[in-house]
Write an enzyme that holds these catalytic residues in place. Structure first.
Site: not given
Length: 679
Positions: A89, A361
């Site tokens: 870069e 139940s």
């Protein structure tokens, strides 16, 4: 004379060009430099950082972030990673003042030659410092004014900060694809490792990403270009470059910021909870460390157990049965496993916490507990005989047992262990519908403000979630304490400070599931004797009742099955001394499961999970409170075994003042004490 005049003219020309350049620069600084952002705030750089969610063993589950970023200080960056970015870069980074005149000249020449047809690369001349200025303060628009502002900011940044600080800003802010910002996050995203473990080839690959972060089709080619640049700059030798170029790039071979599907229902519940308490900005951008309660091996076992049952049932069916499982420590509420369906990718709806279904139940233990609290014993006799003409308001009832049979007088224990409906109706009539429902409300199964107090609600037609049922059953075994579900142990901010999430309540929890000492005193939901009697009955339901499929060899287990009308929903809630789990199975749009289906399916899921969860732990019987008397009795008559030894003999727990039933007179029509009248 002519030569001197020529040099004087040349000197004057360059002098005035220099003066004009300085004047132009001053004008540009005056025009563009007065309204620039305050770059000095970068001295205390604190970027948005991903929040990370961890399991109880410290393994990473998932990241929450708008921008995935893991901050890395310059001192922790490998030199070759820094060199790779410099070579790719900004080769003059360490020497230029923020803008690279040499680089600008080179770019101008290359671009001019390209305009005239020469095969040169179109290039820019932005330095790393200029990229920092643009990324933090400016847009990406291609205009002269933006480039001027960028250059001015770059010069000011260089005067204010060290080169190392500027590199720290750059390498933590730059976008490197896959929503990863900065080298720390990119190393995890692409290679599942921290930057300290990156190879030279991997460093070069990351340095190649700024130019085309989301294009991996030329990944190897661009990595090799960075390696060549590193050789040209003297950072590595040709031999090192060749070895790195030969290395295979295993991109995305590991962590991709997406955890295994087994954990996603749990993680989504954590996200929703914290989004409400912390807010989006804090959760997604403040780099929190969130330690959760989930135990990876138990989570995997839970998901596997659930999906095995669902897959076996769903084979060849167009509409798929769904289900859920949730497991927690009944003393602390710490959730150790949660699966809310077959697949989070198919449906994110969490059937463990979001699905309200009729509970059938599974309500019976609360109804029978209400009877035990009112002086009934586990051996109190209830009539199991046909009921004709039971009317409540405008409803005419004709209750039936699941097996369509009637047993006559049965002990309360046997009625619950075998989940008989008709004796339960008589029991509700005896203690009162509101009292039966109040017990379920008290334990958090039904809402406290429920107004529909009718018989059907007392028999399980009311709706609740699997999580609420598990929390309610937890109170049976934890001494009657109401607990809240806990998904997060503690939260730390990016600086290591403990924040939010009830962190002050965090206590160590041993690996063998032994609960921590309770430090929070609260009134018990029921008395210890009644609670133990209920636990003992539920243990019997697993050992010899409807819950036989839930048995785990070598371990004491208690629990209850549940089935709704037409077998539209099936349940099992069960527990050992220190671990409780609940299972629900049903269609998202309720309909009968079909022939052969039933609560045994849910019990089987429970057992498959618990076998893994308890595999390495010793058996722990349920704690017995002081004051109970244990007597061997006949399971069918409730009479003392010494007086009635014909049949199955069990050990029964009696409260002070309670005793076994009288010996039934088998030669007469008289019966032991019976609850309920003749209908």
């Amino acid at each position: 004379m002519k030569i001197k005049k020529f040099f004087r003219i040349l000197f004057n020309t360059f002098f005035w060009l220099f003066v004009a350049g300085i004047a132009s620069l001053a004008v540009l600084v005056f025009i563009y430099g007065n309204d620039l952002p305050d770059y000095k705030k970068l001295a205390t750089y604190a970027p948005p950082v991903a929040t990370r969610l961890y399991a109880s063993d410290g393994s990473l589950l998932i990241e929450y972030a708008e921008e995935r970023r893991v901050f890395i200080d310059y001192a922790d960056m490998p030199p070759q990673l820094v060199n790779a970015f410099i070579a790719a870069e900004d080769q003059n980074f360490w020497t230029h003042p923020g803008i690279d005149v040499q680089g600008i000249s080179r770019a101008l020449v290359n671009n001019a030659m390209r305009m005239f047809g020469y095969n040169t690369t179109l290039s820019g001349a932005s330095t790393i410092t200029q990229q920092v200025a643009k990324n933090f303060f400016l847009t990406s628009e291609r205009t002269i004014s933006r480039k001027i502002k960028e250059a001015i900011l770059a010069l000011r940044l260089e005067r204010s900060f060290s080169k190392e600080h500027i590199l720290t800003l750059y390498m933590n802010q730059i976008f490197l694809g896959a929503r990863a910002y900065g080298v720390g996050s990119a190393a995890l995203m692409y290679f599942n490792k921290p930057v300290s473990e990156l190879t030279l080839a991997e460093c070069a690959f990351l340095a190649s990403l700024p130019k085309a972060p989301n294009n991996r089709t030329r990944a190897v080619e661009r990595r090799n270009y960075v390696l060549r640049r590193m050789v040209e700059e003297g950072f590595i030798t040709q031999a090192e470059a060749a070895a790195a170029a030969a290395e295979e790039l295993n991109i995305n071979s590991g962590f991709t910021a997406q955890m295994a599907e087994e954990f996603q229902y749990f993680a989504e519940d954590v996200r929703r909870q914290l989004l409400g308490t912390l807010g989006r900005e804090v959760l997604y951008n403040q780099g929190l460390y969130i330690k959760t309660t989930i135990v990876p091996e138990l989570q995997i076992a839970a998901s596997n157990a659930l999906n095995r049952e669902l897959d076996a049932y769903n084979t060849g069916r167009e509409e798929k049965l769904q289900g859920a499982i949730i497991a927690m420590n009944p003393h602390t509420g710490r959730i150790v496993a949660m699966a809310g369906g077959r697949s989070f990718n198919e449906s994110s709806f969490n059937r463990a916490t979001q699905a309200y279904r009729q509970i059938g139940s599974t309500i019976k233990p609360f109804v029978y507990l209400a009877a035990l609290e009112r002086g009934f014993t586990p051996q109190t006799m209830i009539l199991d005989a046909p009921i004709v003409g039971w009317r409540e308001d405008d409803t005419l009832w004709k209750p039936e047992n699941y097996d369509k049979k009637f047993l006559g007088d049965v002990p309360l224990r046997l009625s619950l262990e075998t989940s008989r409906n008709v004796p339960t109706v008589r029991l509700v009539e005896q203690i009162g519908t509101e009292n039966a429902i109040e017990a379920a409300q008290r334990f958090g199964v039904y809402p406290s403000d429920m107004k529909n107090m009718n018989l059907s609600m007392a028999l399980g037609s009311g709706e609740t979630t699997l999580e609420k049922l598990v929390l309610g059953y937890s109170a049976f075994v934890n001494g009657g304490r109401a607990i809240q579900p806990k998904l997060v142990d503690y939260i730390e901010d990016r600086y290591g400070n403990v924040v939010g999430g009830g962190a002050t309540e965090f206590v160590e929890w041993s690996d063998d599931l032994t609960p921590p000492e309770n430090t929070i005193e609260s009134a018990p939901l029921s008395d210890a004797h009644s609670l133990y009697q209920m636990v003992s009955i539920l243990q019997g339901a697993v050992e010899r009742g409807t819950g036989k499929q839930a048995r785990v060899s070598g371990h004491t287990i208690a629990g209850k099955t549940g089935t709704t009308n037409d077998v539209k929903d099936v349940w099992f809630i069960g527990f050992s001394k220190d671990l409780i789990a609940g299972v629900y199975l049903g269609y998202d749009t309720p309909k009968p499961l079909g022939r052969g289906a039933g609560s045994h399916m849910a019990a089987r899921v429970f057992a498959d999970f618990m076998r893994v969860a308890l595999a390495d732990s010793k058996n722990k019987p349920f704690a017995v409170p002081d004051g109970l008397t244990f007597v061997r009795v006949n399971r069918r008559s409730g009479a003392s075994a010494t007086a009635d030894s014909d049949g199955t003999i069990i050990l029964e727990a009696f409260k002070p003042g309670q005793s076994p039933n009288p010996v039934p007179n088998k030669k007469s029509s008289s019966r032991a004490p019976v609850v309920g009248g003749i209908f």
